[in-house]
Write a protein that holds these residues in place. Structure first.
Motif, PDB file in Angstrom:
ATOM      1  N   TRP A 182       0.931  -1.063  -0.360  1.00 48.74           N
ATOM      2  CA  TRP A 182      -0.362   0.039   0.079  1.00 48.74           C
ATOM      3  C   TRP A 182       0.919   0.729  -0.055  1.00 48.74           C
ATOM      4  N   VAL A 183       0.588   2.248  -0.784  1.00 43.53           N
ATOM      5  CA  VAL A 183       1.253   3.546  -1.224  1.00 43.53           C
ATOM      6  C   VAL A 183       0.384   4.489  -0.696  1.00 43.53           C
ATOM      7  N   THR A 184       0.576   5.437  -0.388  1.00 49.03           N
ATOM      8  CA  THR A 184      -0.168   6.286   0.260  1.00 49.03           C
ATOM      9  C   THR A 184       0.030   7.844  -1.769  1.00 49.03           C
ATOM     10  N   TYR A 185      -0.560   8.788  -1.950  1.00 46.53           N
ATOM     11  CA  TYR A 185      -1.068   9.068  -2.577  1.00 46.53           C
ATOM     12  C   TYR A 185       0.486  10.444  -3.166  1.00 46.53           C
ATOM     13  N   ARG A 186       0.487  10.696  -1.947  1.00 49.90           N
ATOM     14  CA  ARG A 186       2.020  11.925  -0.754  1.00 49.90           C
ATOM     15  C   ARG A 186       3.395  10.542  -0.772  1.00 49.90           C
ATOM     16  N   GLU A 187       3.119   9.766  -0.147  1.00 49.48           N
ATOM     17  CA  GLU A 187       4.716   8.744  -0.773  1.00 49.48           C
ATOM     18  C   GLU A 187       5.056   8.509  -2.400  1.00 49.48           C
ATOM     19  N   LEU A 188       3.865   8.317  -2.971  1.00 47.62           N
ATOM     20  CA  LEU A 188       3.660   8.385  -4.917  1.00 47.62           C
ATOM     21  C   LEU A 188       4.391   9.363  -5.432  1.00 47.62           C
ATOM     22  N   LEU A 189       3.685  10.190  -4.599  1.00 44.13           N
ATOM     23  CA  LEU A 189       4.199  11.832  -5.009  1.00 44.13           C
ATOM     24  C   LEU A 189       5.914  12.024  -4.805  1.00 44.13           C
ATOM     25  N   GLU A 190       5.937  12.260  -3.607  1.00 42.74           N
ATOM     26  CA  GLU A 190       7.525  12.227  -3.574  1.00 42.74           C
ATOM     27  C   GLU A 190       8.382  11.059  -3.718  1.00 42.74           C
ATOM     28  N   LEU A 191       7.771  10.251  -4.125  1.00 42.72           N
ATOM     29  CA  LEU A 191       9.758   9.177  -4.576  1.00 42.72           C
ATOM     30  C   LEU A 191       9.197   9.089  -6.280  1.00 42.72           C
ATOM     31  N   THR A 192       7.625   9.985  -6.783  1.00 43.50           N
ATOM     32  CA  THR A 192       7.396  10.470  -8.840  1.00 43.50           C
ATOM     33  C   THR A 192       8.824  11.129  -8.599  1.00 43.50           C
ATOM     34  N   CYS A 193       8.622  12.558  -7.594  1.00 43.72           N
ATOM     35  CA  CYS A 193       9.926  13.697  -7.690  1.00 43.72           C
ATOM     36  C   CYS A 193      11.076  13.373  -7.883  1.00 43.72           C
ATOM     37  N   ARG A 194      11.553  12.571  -6.786  1.00 38.41           N
ATOM     38  CA  ARG A 194      13.025  11.970  -6.521  1.00 38.41           C
ATOM     39  C   ARG A 194      13.341  11.457  -7.436  1.00 38.41           C
ATOM     40  N   LEU A 195      12.735  10.077  -8.025  1.00 40.93           N
ATOM     41  CA  LEU A 195      12.966  10.211  -9.409  1.00 40.93           C
ATOM     42  C   LEU A 195      12.935  10.852 -11.214  1.00 40.93           C
ATOM     43  N   GLY A 196      12.505  11.442 -11.149  1.00 43.15           N
ATOM     44  CA  GLY A 196      12.492  12.882 -12.016  1.00 43.15           C
ATOM     45  C   GLY A 196      13.416  13.273 -11.770  1.00 43.15           C
ATOM     46  N   ASN A 197      13.543  13.471  -9.889  1.00 40.30           N
ATOM     47  CA  ASN A 197      15.249  14.804 -10.302  1.00 40.30           C
ATOM     48  C   ASN A 197      16.307  14.138 -10.622  1.00 40.30           C
ATOM     49  N   THR A 198      16.624  12.496 -10.163  1.00 37.25           N
ATOM     50  CA  THR A 198      17.395  11.786 -10.801  1.00 37.25           C
ATOM     51  C   THR A 198      17.785  11.494 -12.197  1.00 37.25           C
ATOM     52  N   LEU A 199      16.745  11.194 -13.173  1.00 40.14           N
ATOM     53  CA  LEU A 199      16.378  11.102 -13.849  1.00 40.14           C
ATOM     54  C   LEU A 199      17.062  12.544 -14.376  1.00 40.14           C
ATOM     55  N   LYS A 200      16.768  13.417 -14.824  1.00 41.04           N
ATOM     56  CA  LYS A 200      17.196  15.071 -14.753  1.00 41.04           C
ATOM     57  C   LYS A 200      18.818  15.117 -15.036  1.00 41.04           C
ATOM     58  N   ARG A 201      19.545  14.407 -13.593  1.00 37.84           N
ATOM     59  CA  ARG A 201      20.666  14.994 -13.300  1.00 37.84           C
ATOM     60  C   ARG A 201      21.177  13.897 -14.401  1.00 37.84           C
ATOM     61  N   GLN A 202      20.628  12.630 -14.819  1.00 36.21           N
ATOM     62  CA  GLN A 202      21.326  11.909 -15.380  1.00 36.21           C
ATOM     63  C   GLN A 202      20.886  12.116 -17.041  1.00 36.21           C
ATOM     64  N   GLY A 203      20.553  13.574 -16.922  1.00 35.71           N
ATOM     65  CA  GLY A 203      21.004  14.231 -18.079  1.00 35.71           C
ATOM     66  C   GLY A 203      19.279  13.903 -19.004  1.00 35.71           C
ATOM     67  N   VAL A 204      18.651  13.498 -18.474  1.00 37.19           N
ATOM     68  CA  VAL A 204      17.151  13.189 -19.403  1.00 37.19           C
ATOM     69  C   VAL A 204      16.351  14.300 -19.293  1.00 37.19           C
TER      70      VAL A 204
END
Length: 80
Positions: free
Chosen positions: A10-32
């Motif tokens: 079970w994942v809350t919307y808040r947990e999913l949003l935080e994980l999504t933002c962290r992954l998005g920032n990681t992808l951007k740092r990798q040049g995506v």
């Protein structure tokens, strides 16, 4: 749900949003960036969902490939 019956995460919307933002920032740092193509090769899990949402959030086109493909078949899907 996981592959095994009765195993759920079970994942809350808040947990999913935080994980999504962290992954998005990681992808951007990798040049995506917007318009880039990303292939996600993961089992079905909350992290895979967050990865798809992160790609969509930064505008990267994404394809999802789950396990079970040979190396050649996986390479063909990535090229496609």
């Amino acid at each position: 749900e996981k592959d095994e019956p009765g195993e759920e995460v079970w994942v809350t919307y808040r947990e999913l949003l935080e994980l999504t933002c962290r992954l998005g920032n990681t992808l951007k740092r990798q040049g995506v960036k917007r318009g880039d193509r990303v292939t996600i090769y993961m089992p079905p899990c909350p992290l895979a969902v967050a990865s798809m949402l992160a790609c969509a959030r930064i505008g990267a086109v994404h394809a999802v490939v789950f396990a079970g493909f040979s190396a050649e078949s996986l390479a063909d899907r990535i090229r496609d």
